[in-house]
Enzyme design. Structure first.
Site, short mmCIF file in Angstrom:
data_model
loop_
_atom_site.label_atom_id
_atom_site.label_comp_id
_atom_site.label_asym_id
_atom_site.label_seq_id
_atom_site.Cartn_x
_atom_site.Cartn_y
_atom_site.Cartn_z
N THR A 110 -4.61 -9.00 0.48
CA THR A 110 -4.04 -8.86 -0.87
C THR A 110 -4.58 -9.98 -1.76
O THR A 110 -4.73 -11.12 -1.31
CB THR A 110 -2.50 -8.87 -0.87
OG1 THR A 110 -2.05 -8.76 -2.24
CG2 THR A 110 -1.89 -10.11 -0.24
N GLU A 147 -12.03 -13.24 1.01
CA GLU A 147 -12.08 -14.13 -0.16
C GLU A 147 -10.72 -14.81 -0.32
O GLU A 147 -9.72 -14.31 0.15
CB GLU A 147 -12.38 -13.32 -1.42
CG GLU A 147 -13.80 -12.80 -1.45
CD GLU A 147 -14.02 -11.80 -2.55
OE1 GLU A 147 -13.43 -11.98 -3.64
OE2 GLU A 147 -14.75 -10.83 -2.32
N ASN A 168 0.83 -1.21 0.00
CA ASN A 168 0.00 0.00 0.00
C ASN A 168 0.86 1.25 0.00
O ASN A 168 1.98 1.26 0.50
CB ASN A 168 -0.92 0.01 1.22
CG ASN A 168 -1.88 -1.17 1.21
OD1 ASN A 168 -2.03 -1.82 0.17
ND2 ASN A 168 -2.50 -1.45 2.33
N VAL A 169 0.28 2.31 -0.53
CA VAL A 169 1.00 3.59 -0.63
C VAL A 169 0.31 4.65 0.23
O VAL A 169 0.66 5.83 0.15
CB VAL A 169 1.06 4.05 -2.11
CG1 VAL A 169 1.89 3.08 -2.95
CG2 VAL A 169 -0.34 4.21 -2.73
N CYS A 201 15.99 16.19 -11.72
CA CYS A 201 17.21 15.94 -10.94
C CYS A 201 17.07 14.77 -9.97
O CYS A 201 18.04 14.39 -9.32
CB CYS A 201 17.61 17.21 -10.19
SG CYS A 201 16.46 17.70 -8.89
N CYS A 260 9.79 21.02 -9.21
CA CYS A 260 10.94 20.90 -8.31
C CYS A 260 11.46 22.30 -7.97
O CYS A 260 11.70 23.12 -8.87
CB CYS A 260 12.02 20.09 -9.01
SG CYS A 260 13.54 19.94 -8.05
N HIS A 292 5.74 -0.52 -2.86
CA HIS A 292 5.23 0.23 -4.01
C HIS A 292 5.31 1.74 -3.80
O HIS A 292 4.60 2.50 -4.48
CB HIS A 292 3.79 -0.21 -4.33
CG HIS A 292 3.72 -1.62 -4.85
ND1 HIS A 292 2.56 -2.36 -4.89
CD2 HIS A 292 4.69 -2.44 -5.35
CE1 HIS A 292 2.82 -3.56 -5.40
NE2 HIS A 292 4.11 -3.63 -5.67
N ASN A 337 -8.38 -12.72 4.83
CA ASN A 337 -9.01 -12.16 3.64
C ASN A 337 -10.43 -12.73 3.56
O ASN A 337 -10.61 -13.94 3.71
CB ASN A 337 -8.19 -12.59 2.39
CG ASN A 337 -8.51 -11.76 1.17
OD1 ASN A 337 -9.67 -11.47 0.87
ND2 ASN A 337 -7.47 -11.38 0.44
N ALA A 360 -10.19 -7.96 7.82
CA ALA A 360 -9.01 -7.86 8.68
C ALA A 360 -9.29 -7.09 9.96
O ALA A 360 -8.77 -7.44 11.03
CB ALA A 360 -7.87 -7.19 7.91
P1 OAD Z 1 -6.38 -5.91 -4.64
O1 OAD Z 1 -7.43 -4.89 -4.87
O2 OAD Z 1 -5.88 -6.67 -5.81
O3 OAD Z 1 -6.89 -6.98 -3.59
C1 OAD Z 1 -7.50 -6.58 -2.39
C2 OAD Z 1 -7.75 -7.82 -1.56
O4 OAD Z 1 -8.29 -7.41 -0.32
C3 OAD Z 1 -8.76 -8.80 -2.17
O5 OAD Z 1 -8.20 -10.12 -2.11
C4 OAD Z 1 -9.97 -8.68 -1.25
O6 OAD Z 1 -10.68 -9.93 -1.11
C5 OAD Z 1 -9.32 -8.28 0.05
N1 OAD Z 1 -10.18 -7.56 1.00
C6 OAD Z 1 -11.24 -6.75 0.76
N2 OAD Z 1 -11.73 -6.25 1.89
C7 OAD Z 1 -10.97 -6.75 2.90
C8 OAD Z 1 -10.97 -6.61 4.32
N3 OAD Z 1 -11.87 -5.84 4.95
N4 OAD Z 1 -10.03 -7.28 5.03
C9 OAD Z 1 -9.12 -8.06 4.41
N5 OAD Z 1 -9.07 -8.23 3.08
C10 OAD Z 1 -9.98 -7.58 2.33
O7 OAD Z 1 -5.18 -5.17 -3.86
P2 OAD Z 1 -3.66 -5.61 -3.70
O8 OAD Z 1 -3.52 -7.08 -3.58
O9 OAD Z 1 -3.08 -4.76 -2.65
O10 OAD Z 1 0.20 -1.97 -7.17
O11 OAD Z 1 -3.05 -5.16 -5.09
C11 OAD Z 1 -1.69 -5.30 -5.31
C12 OAD Z 1 -1.17 -4.19 -6.15
O12 OAD Z 1 -1.96 -4.06 -7.32
C13 OAD Z 1 -1.25 -2.82 -5.51
O13 OAD Z 1 -0.22 -2.55 -4.61
C14 OAD Z 1 -1.16 -1.92 -6.70
C15 OAD Z 1 -2.07 -2.64 -7.65
O14 OAD Z 1 -1.74 -2.52 -8.97
C16 OAD Z 1 0.77 -0.86 -7.64
O15 OAD Z 1 0.20 0.20 -7.64
C17 OAD Z 1 2.16 -1.06 -8.12
#
Ligand code: OAD
Length: 247
Positions: A190, A217, A103-104, A131, A149, A120, A215, A233
């Site tokens: 994730t 799912e 996460n960012v 620069c 900048c 990320h 998760n 979570a």
């Molecule tokens: P995703 O949106 O792909 O996945 C989110 C996950 O969170 C899913 O598996 C959901 O089931 C789960 N979820 C939803 N609500 C939840 C809750 N309350 N508690 C726990 N889990 C829950 O997000 P990421 O896996 O983070 O990259 O995506 C990975 C990367 O894809 C990101 O960092 C970003 C994106 O492209 C960049 O920007 C480089």
């Protein structure tokens, strides 16, 4: 039944010293931040690739910055949730604890996590395209887009990793070596489809670490999990933590 899984997770964690937590967008869902892959892959009305790539920035930096300025403004309004709080408290519980996030949004730090490996990048850092100077900037919304900048006058860009870009080497190597050395990997929120970050789960599993998935799912790597907590979570992690604290 999920009470059994909570108990198993707590049992695994109770005797562990080397623990890695690996988080994705789902850990911030209960704070009110949309995940990436819900609702047909659109994110806040945008296809991620159209705003999160070097190509998109070169073609239209104002458009890309509007998107990131909106994200910054949205995140600035929300609070960390109990999942972030538990993952912060664990820095005191486990002698060797590494929190790695995709996460960012900075919400882990907002909950008190002192050391966060940000694979990320961060919405709160900006980097000069001329620069290379990096700085922290918490103003949201920004007064002018794109920001420039102060040293060289070139456009600054968001300090996040875009599609087609490499992860920050130090962060990734640090995460990888923590995953290689850990006894337990807790994977939270994730989808585990974006590499190389998602590869950390297989790295930990390959060295025999226990994998706990939190998760609602099944993620793409759910089959690697020893314990599965199928719920949000913000509800699941406090239960595990309470059971840990209860001894
Ligand atoms: P995703 O949106 O792909 O996945 C989110 C996950 O969170 C899913 O598996 C959901 O089931 C789960 N979820 C939803 N609500 C939840 C809750 N309350 N508690 C726990 N889990 C829950 O997000 P990421 O896996 O983070 O990259 O995506 C990975 C990367 O894809 C990101 O960092 C970003 C994106 O492209 C960049 O920007 C480089």
């Amino acid at each position: 039944m999920f009470q059994d899984e909570v108990r198993r997770a707590a049992e695994i964690l109770r005797s562990a010293t080397r623990v890695v937590a690996f988080t994705g967008a789902g850990v911030s869902a209960e704070s009110g931040i949309a995940t990436f892959r819900g609702a047909g892959g659109l994110w806040e009305g945008q296809r991620i690739e159209e705003v999160a790539s070097p190509h998109a920035f070169a073609a239209d930096p104002v458009h890309v910055w509007r998107f990131y300025d909106q994200r910054r403004t949205n995140v600035a309004k929300v609070r960390p949730n109990p999942a972030h709080e538990v993952l912060a408290a664990w820095q005191e519980r486990f002698p060797n604890y590494t929190l790695v996030t995709q996460n960012v949004d900075g919400l882990h730090q907002g909950a008190g996590s002192r050391r966060v490996v940000e694979l990320h990048g961060s919405l709160w850092r900006v980097r000069c395209t001329g620069c290379g100077r990096e700085r922290e900037d918490r103003t949201a919304p920004l007064p002018a887009l794109p920001p420039r900048c102060a040293e060289c006058g070139a456009f600054e860009r968001p300090g996040v990793v875009w599609f087609g870009e490499a992860l920050p080497a130090e962060a990734f190597l640090g995460a990888e070596s923590a995953a290689e050395a850990c006894e337990v990997l807790v994977v939270v929120g994730t989808s585990a489809v974006v590499y190389p970050a998602a590869g950390l789960v297989a790295v930990a599993a390959a060295v025999g670490a226990k994998v706990i998935e939190v998760n609602p799912e099944a993620s793409a790597l759910a089959h690697l999990a020893d314990v599965t907590l199928r719920g949000p979570a913000g509800a699941m992690l406090p239960q595990v933590d309470a059971m840990l604290a209860g001894g």
